[in-house]
Design a protein around this motif. Structure first.
Motif, PDB file in Angstrom:
ATOM      1  N   GLY A   1     -12.853   4.969   6.525  1.00 28.55           N
ATOM      2  CA  GLY A   1     -13.674   3.961   6.588  1.00 28.55           C
ATOM      3  C   GLY A   1     -13.102   2.641   6.272  1.00 28.55           C
ATOM      4  O   GLY A   1     -13.438   1.723   7.007  1.00 28.55           O
ATOM      5  N   VAL A   2     -12.249   2.464   5.117  1.00 35.03           N
ATOM      6  CA  VAL A   2     -11.411   1.481   4.834  1.00 35.03           C
ATOM      7  C   VAL A   2     -10.568   1.219   5.931  1.00 35.03           C
ATOM      8  O   VAL A   2     -10.273  -0.256   6.636  1.00 35.03           O
ATOM      9  N   CYS A   3      -9.723   2.055   6.542  1.00 30.47           N
ATOM     10  CA  CYS A   3      -9.036   1.802   7.863  1.00 30.47           C
ATOM     11  C   CYS A   3      -9.640   1.161   9.032  1.00 30.47           C
ATOM     12  O   CYS A   3      -9.269   0.332   9.669  1.00 30.47           O
ATOM     13  N   ARG A   4     -10.999   1.660   9.055  1.00 26.95           N
ATOM     14  CA  ARG A   4     -11.524   1.186  10.275  1.00 26.95           C
ATOM     15  C   ARG A   4     -11.867  -0.482   9.872  1.00 26.95           C
ATOM     16  O   ARG A   4     -11.894  -1.355  10.691  1.00 26.95           O
ATOM     17  N   ALA A   5     -12.165  -0.760   8.709  1.00 27.91           N
ATOM     18  CA  ALA A   5     -12.618  -2.039   8.343  1.00 27.91           C
ATOM     19  C   ALA A   5     -11.401  -2.973   8.388  1.00 27.91           C
ATOM     20  O   ALA A   5     -11.380  -4.062   8.900  1.00 27.91           O
ATOM     21  N   LEU A   6     -10.122  -2.413   8.076  1.00 28.34           N
ATOM     22  CA  LEU A   6      -8.994  -3.097   8.146  1.00 28.34           C
ATOM     23  C   LEU A   6      -8.722  -3.489   9.738  1.00 28.34           C
ATOM     24  O   LEU A   6      -8.268  -4.416   9.946  1.00 28.34           O
ATOM     25  N   ASP A   7      -8.890  -2.510  10.681  1.00 30.54           N
ATOM     26  CA  ASP A   7      -8.507  -2.626  11.975  1.00 30.54           C
ATOM     27  C   ASP A   7      -9.528  -3.758  12.600  1.00 30.54           C
ATOM     28  O   ASP A   7      -9.057  -4.550  13.196  1.00 30.54           O
ATOM     29  N   ALA A   8     -10.599  -3.876  11.907  1.00 26.73           N
ATOM     30  CA  ALA A   8     -11.656  -5.022  12.500  1.00 26.73           C
ATOM     31  C   ALA A   8     -11.067  -6.181  11.979  1.00 26.73           C
ATOM     32  O   ALA A   8     -11.379  -7.341  12.505  1.00 26.73           O
ATOM     33  N   LEU A   9     -10.227  -6.418  11.044  1.00 24.97           N
ATOM     34  CA  LEU A   9      -9.752  -7.421  10.349  1.00 24.97           C
ATOM     35  C   LEU A   9      -8.529  -8.051  10.933  1.00 24.97           C
ATOM     36  O   LEU A   9      -7.746  -8.975  10.626  1.00 24.97           O
ATOM     37  N   GLY A  10      -7.824  -7.014  12.083  1.00 23.01           N
ATOM     38  CA  GLY A  10      -6.515  -7.204  12.317  1.00 23.01           C
ATOM     39  C   GLY A  10      -5.508  -6.878  11.780  1.00 23.01           C
ATOM     40  O   GLY A  10      -4.289  -6.977  12.097  1.00 23.01           O
ATOM     41  N   PHE A  11      -5.810  -5.690  10.725  1.00 24.21           N
ATOM     42  CA  PHE A  11      -4.766  -5.217  10.184  1.00 24.21           C
ATOM     43  C   PHE A  11      -4.413  -3.784  10.758  1.00 24.21           C
ATOM     44  O   PHE A  11      -5.247  -3.181  11.150  1.00 24.21           O
TER      45      PHE A  11
ATOM     46  N   CYS B   1      -1.681   5.341   5.939  1.00 25.03           N
ATOM     47  CA  CYS B   1      -2.266   6.178   4.854  1.00 25.03           C
ATOM     48  C   CYS B   1      -1.161   6.873   4.157  1.00 25.03           C
ATOM     49  O   CYS B   1      -0.181   7.542   4.758  1.00 25.03           O
ATOM     50  N   GLU B   2      -1.137   7.141   2.930  1.00 28.42           N
ATOM     51  CA  GLU B   2      -0.392   8.113   2.038  1.00 28.42           C
ATOM     52  C   GLU B   2       0.975   7.530   2.382  1.00 28.42           C
ATOM     53  O   GLU B   2       1.855   8.490   2.617  1.00 28.42           O
ATOM     54  N   TYR B   3       1.350   6.447   2.039  1.00 27.35           N
ATOM     55  CA  TYR B   3       2.411   5.764   2.388  1.00 27.35           C
ATOM     56  C   TYR B   3       3.238   5.953   1.170  1.00 27.35           C
ATOM     57  O   TYR B   3       2.921   5.057   0.128  1.00 27.35           O
ATOM     58  N   PRO B   4       4.490   6.140   0.861  1.00 28.21           N
ATOM     59  CA  PRO B   4       5.090   6.254  -0.245  1.00 28.21           C
ATOM     60  C   PRO B   4       6.043   4.801  -0.466  1.00 28.21           C
ATOM     61  O   PRO B   4       7.022   4.870   0.129  1.00 28.21           O
ATOM     62  N   VAL B   5       5.841   3.852  -1.311  1.00 26.55           N
ATOM     63  CA  VAL B   5       6.380   2.746  -1.620  1.00 26.55           C
ATOM     64  C   VAL B   5       7.554   3.049  -2.281  1.00 26.55           C
ATOM     65  O   VAL B   5       8.595   2.430  -2.247  1.00 26.55           O
ATOM     66  N   THR B   6       7.706   4.040  -3.229  1.00 27.28           N
ATOM     67  CA  THR B   6       8.738   4.633  -3.843  1.00 27.28           C
ATOM     68  C   THR B   6       8.777   6.035  -4.080  1.00 27.28           C
ATOM     69  O   THR B   6       7.623   6.374  -3.600  1.00 27.28           O
ATOM     70  N   ARG B   7       9.688   6.675  -4.628  1.00 23.03           N
ATOM     71  CA  ARG B   7       9.711   8.221  -4.640  1.00 23.03           C
ATOM     72  C   ARG B   7       8.420   8.614  -5.357  1.00 23.03           C
ATOM     73  O   ARG B   7       8.042   9.528  -5.363  1.00 23.03           O
ATOM     74  N   SER B   8       8.139   8.010  -6.378  1.00 19.71           N
ATOM     75  CA  SER B   8       7.139   8.301  -7.217  1.00 19.71           C
ATOM     76  C   SER B   8       5.758   7.665  -7.021  1.00 19.71           C
ATOM     77  O   SER B   8       4.847   8.174  -8.020  1.00 19.71           O
ATOM     78  N   LEU B   9       5.511   6.581  -5.992  1.00 21.63           N
ATOM     79  CA  LEU B   9       4.414   5.873  -5.732  1.00 21.63           C
ATOM     80  C   LEU B   9       4.036   6.235  -4.350  1.00 21.63           C
ATOM     81  O   LEU B   9       4.696   5.772  -3.593  1.00 21.63           O
ATOM     82  N   ARG B  10       2.869   7.045  -4.145  1.00 21.97           N
ATOM     83  CA  ARG B  10       2.343   6.838  -2.905  1.00 21.97           C
ATOM     84  C   ARG B  10       0.935   6.298  -2.734  1.00 21.97           C
ATOM     85  O   ARG B  10      -0.081   6.609  -3.739  1.00 21.97           O
ATOM     86  N   VAL B  11       0.831   5.054  -2.097  1.00 24.41           N
ATOM     87  CA  VAL B  11      -0.426   4.592  -1.821  1.00 24.41           C
ATOM     88  C   VAL B  11      -1.267   5.229  -0.921  1.00 24.41           C
ATOM     89  O   VAL B  11      -0.968   5.884  -0.127  1.00 24.41           O
ATOM     90  N   ASP B  12      -2.841   4.909  -1.240  1.00 22.25           N
ATOM     91  CA  ASP B  12      -3.794   5.393  -0.381  1.00 22.25           C
ATOM     92  C   ASP B  12      -3.623   4.982   0.962  1.00 22.25           C
ATOM     93  O   ASP B  12      -3.667   5.634   2.046  1.00 22.25           O
ATOM     94  N   VAL B  13      -3.540   3.493   1.140  1.00 23.06           N
ATOM     95  CA  VAL B  13      -3.598   2.709   2.201  1.00 23.06           C
ATOM     96  C   VAL B  13      -2.601   1.569   2.177  1.00 23.06           C
ATOM     97  O   VAL B  13      -2.970   0.769   1.204  1.00 23.06           O
ATOM     98  N   LEU B  14      -1.782   1.228   3.055  1.00 28.25           N
ATOM     99  CA  LEU B  14      -0.865   0.275   3.105  1.00 28.25           C
ATOM    100  C   LEU B  14      -1.534  -0.553   4.372  1.00 28.25           C
ATOM    101  O   LEU B  14      -1.474   0.387   5.453  1.00 28.25           O
TER     102      LEU B  14
END
Length: 150
Positions: free
Chosen positions: A19-29, A33-46
Motif C-alpha cells: 500500500g505504501v509503494c502504491r502511495a509513493l508511486d502516486a507521488l512520483g517516487f 522493498c527490503e533494500y539493505p543500506v548496509t550489511r546489517s540494516l535492511r529497510v522496509d521501503v526505500l
C-alpha cells in the motif's frame, strides 16, 4: 522457522508495504522493498524521488512489531527523509516525533505528515543510488532468468 503469529505479522507487513509503494508511486517516487543500506540494516521501503530524493519508510504492522524494533534509528543517516507507515488502527501517538507518517493498508496509502529533510552527503547519495540501481537490475534479471547468476 516462524510461528503462526510471526507469519501473520510478516504477511501484514508485506501488505502494508504494498500500500505504501502504491502511495509513493502516486507521488512520483520509485520504491524498492527490503533494500539493505548496509550489511546489517535492511529497510522496509526505500523510495527515490523525481528530484533524486531518498526516503526510507519503516512499516509497522502492529504495536508489538514497533516495540520489538531497535534498529530504525540506524536508517536515518541513509535518507533525506524518514517515515513511519502504519495501518489505520495503529496508535500513532506512540511513534517518535519528528518523522513523516503514512497511513496505509494493502490497497494504498496516504501521507499524513512529512518530516524534516536532512540531505544526504553527495558521496553517500551517489553510492546509495548506484547500489539501488544495481539491486533493481539484479531483481529484474532474476525475474527474467531465474537460473542465471543474477
Amino acid at each position: 522457522m516462524l510461528g503462526p503469529m510471526e507469519e501473520q505479522g510478516v504477511a501484514q507487513g508485506i501488505l502494508l508495504a504494498r500500500g505504501v509503494c502504491r502511495a509513493l508511486d502516486a507521488l512520483g517516487f520509485v520504491p524498492i522493498c527490503e533494500y539493505p543500506v548496509t550489511r546489517s540494516l535492511r529497510v522496509d521501503v526505500l523510495a527515490l524521488g523525481p528530484k533524486g530524493e531518498v526516503w526510507i519508510i519503516e512499516c509497522k504492522s502492529s504495536l508489538a512489531d514497533f516495540r520489538a524494533d531497535q534498529k530504525w534509528q540506524g536508517y536515518l543517516p541513509w535518507c533525506d527523509r524518514f517515515f513511519w507507515a502504519v495501518g489505520p488502527d495503529f496508535p500513532c501517538t506512540i511513534l517518535p516525533e519528528g518523522h513523516g507518517l503514512f497511513l496505509a493498508d494493502a490497497y494504498g496509502g496516504e501521507m499524513m505528515r512529512i518530516g524534516p529533510e536532512t540531505r544526504l552527503a553527495p558521496a553517500r547519495r551517489k553510492a546509495l543510488l548506484l547500489g539501488v540501481a544495481q539491486a533493481a537490475g539484479r531483481r529484474l534479471h532474476r525475474m527474467t532468468d531465474p537460473q542465471g547468476r543474477g
